[in-house]
Design an enzyme around this catalytic site. Structure first.
Site, mmCIF file in Angstrom:
data_model
loop_
_atom_site.group_PDB
_atom_site.id
_atom_site.type_symbol
_atom_site.label_atom_id
_atom_site.label_comp_id
_atom_site.label_asym_id
_atom_site.label_seq_id
_atom_site.Cartn_x
_atom_site.Cartn_y
_atom_site.Cartn_z
ATOM 1 N N ASP A 199 -1.472 -18.353 3.466
ATOM 2 C CA ASP A 199 -2.348 -19.281 2.729
ATOM 3 C C ASP A 199 -2.908 -20.350 3.674
ATOM 4 O O ASP A 199 -4.107 -20.650 3.660
ATOM 5 C CB ASP A 199 -1.629 -19.909 1.520
ATOM 6 C CG ASP A 199 -0.185 -20.303 1.801
ATOM 7 O OD1 ASP A 199 0.331 -19.951 2.874
ATOM 8 O OD2 ASP A 199 0.425 -20.984 0.957
ATOM 9 N N LYS B 251 4.163 -14.348 5.053
ATOM 10 C CA LYS B 251 4.567 -15.223 3.947
ATOM 11 C C LYS B 251 6.103 -15.176 3.901
ATOM 12 O O LYS B 251 6.723 -14.912 2.851
ATOM 13 C CB LYS B 251 3.937 -14.710 2.636
ATOM 14 C CG LYS B 251 4.110 -15.609 1.444
ATOM 15 C CD LYS B 251 3.150 -16.772 1.407
ATOM 16 C CE LYS B 251 3.456 -17.706 0.265
ATOM 17 N NZ LYS B 251 2.661 -18.944 0.271
ATOM 18 N N ASP C 110 -6.100 -6.693 4.543
ATOM 19 C CA ASP C 110 -7.220 -6.312 3.686
ATOM 20 C C ASP C 110 -7.985 -7.557 3.252
ATOM 21 O O ASP C 110 -9.213 -7.652 3.381
ATOM 22 C CB ASP C 110 -6.652 -5.574 2.460
ATOM 23 C CG ASP C 110 -7.727 -5.040 1.548
ATOM 24 O OD1 ASP C 110 -8.853 -4.827 2.032
ATOM 25 O OD2 ASP C 110 -7.454 -4.834 0.350
ATOM 26 N N TYR D 36 0.818 -1.221 0.000
ATOM 27 C CA TYR D 36 0.000 0.000 0.000
ATOM 28 C C TYR D 36 0.846 1.262 0.000
ATOM 29 O O TYR D 36 0.306 2.367 -0.001
ATOM 30 C CB TYR D 36 -0.941 0.010 1.202
ATOM 31 C CG TYR D 36 -2.141 -0.869 0.997
ATOM 32 C CD1 TYR D 36 -2.004 -2.243 0.996
ATOM 33 C CD2 TYR D 36 -3.398 -0.330 0.801
ATOM 34 C CE1 TYR D 36 -3.090 -3.070 0.805
ATOM 35 C CE2 TYR D 36 -4.497 -1.148 0.605
ATOM 36 C CZ TYR D 36 -4.337 -2.517 0.612
ATOM 37 O OH TYR D 36 -5.424 -3.327 0.419
#
Ligand code: NAI
Length: 333
Positions: A204, A171, A228, A124
């Site tokens: 994930d 991640k 988000d 962002y």
């Protein structure tokens, strides 16, 4: 006491849901002097920039704002007003409580978690450029300072609210440096809170666990983009975007807005569910010391939802935005 609060109705369903919530707050007897400001396309139509300086000054002065959603043009056009606001006011923490509400049937029961989304950096940062035609680069910015600050916010929130566990979502198996720094920072903060359990999940796998056994989660902390996406997923677990509120918090300023966007598909039809923005407004009332009014409105909201006679379309009913608001107003003791 009268509170002066900045009001940004926003666009799309924003004006409808903000007006509905303003009515409900008025019915509770809390005295609020609303300082109204346009943003985004509505500001541009009046010859202003999308994020007018008067709006920022108003929030800096009042310290508190209630905000409807603001549309961000896709692909081209002005950059997100929502992201701009969070950056300009350093609203670094996005707090999104996700709980089952009475009378709203969803696939799950027993969900009571809080998402803490870092609000100022990550992808962002909006730093994108074309390297050569056909190749673009988008920079993911992760800093130790912002990661430590959001992790500390999550642990302090957990401690202050009697919560037992913080899960860090990342991640770092692929983005070893950026997400690696995020979890290293979170681990360092976790050491200061020995009474709160700490765990890490790769984003994930976390999504899979969230849809399999969401009740195992308590407080979740994560960088901006995962926050988000995971927030919308979690909203889906308890009934959808119409029923999840949120707060953007900085050191001394709070901007309270729902998780959802401007919902152009139902804008202007009096269909939207104002519950999400109402839940944001309830966080706001507690933030400004009006906890007693927040309790009374919460009881009224629960009563209306539980009775099940007033349901907006997203929840399978036919009640309009303003009929729903009126039902909550009538139920306020
Ligand atoms: P959205 O959240 O506006 O809508 C997704 C789906 O949920 C739509 O089917 C919509 O009808 C439904 N929905 C959302 N809120 C609802 C409510 N209160 N009651 C009933 N149904 C509701 O997401 P979308 O379509 O991806 O985004 C539309 C615009 O909103 C975009 O320009 C986006 O950038 C902007 N946006 C603004 C946000 C903000 O102001 N903080 C946050 C998210 C998106």
């Amino acid at each position: 006491m009268t509170h002066t609060i900045t009001l940004i109705p926003g666009d799309g369903i924003g004006p409808e849901v903000t007006e509905a919530v303003v009515r409900i707050l008025a019915a509770s007897g809390v005295s609020i002097d609303w300082d109204r400001h346009d943003a985004g396309v509505l500001a541009v139509e009046k010859g202003r920039v999308p994020l007018p300086i008067e709006l920022l000054d108003s929030i800096r002065r009042n310290k508190v704002a209630l905000k409807g959603p603001v549309t961000t043009p896709i692909g081209t056009g002005f950059t997100s007003v929502n992201v701009g606001l969070r950056k300009a006011l350093d609203l670094f923490a996005n707090l999104r409580p996700v709980t089952n509400l009475p009378g709203i049937t969803s696939r799950y029961t027993g969900i009571d978690m809080v998402i803490v989304r870092e609000n100022t950096e990550d992808l962002y940062a909006g730093l994108e450029h074309q390297v050569v035609p056909g190749v673009v680069e988008s920079l993911k910015i992760i800093t130790e300072k912002a990661s430590t600050r959001i992790a500390r916010f999550a642990f302090e929130f957990a401690q202050a609210n009697g919560r037992k566990k913080v899960t860090s979502i990342h991640k770092a198996n692929i983005m070893k440096l950026s997400d690696g720094l995020f979890i290293e920072s979170a681990r360092a903060v976790a050491r200061d809170f020995p009474d709160i359990a700490y765990e890490e999940k790769i984003v994930d796998a976390a999504c899979m666990h969230l849809v399999m056994r969401p009740e195992q989660f308590d407080v979740l902390v994560m960088p901006n983009l995962y926050g988000d996406i995971v927030s919308d997923l979690c909203a889906g677990l308890v009934g959808g975007l119409g029923v999840v509120g949120a707060a953007n918090l900085g050191a001394d300023v709070g901007v309270f807005e729902a998780v959802h966007g401007s919902a152009p598909d139902i804008a202007g039809k009096n269909f939207a569910n104002p519950t999400a923005l109402l839940l944001s407004a309830l966080l706001m009332l507690r933030h400004i010391g009006e906890g007693e009014a927040a309790d009374r409105i919460t009881a009224a909201l629960h009563q209306v939802l539980e009775k099940g006679q007033s349901r907006t379309r997203d929840l399978g009913g036919t009640t309009s935005t303003f009929e729903f608001a009126d039902a909550v107003c009538r139920a306020i003791a």
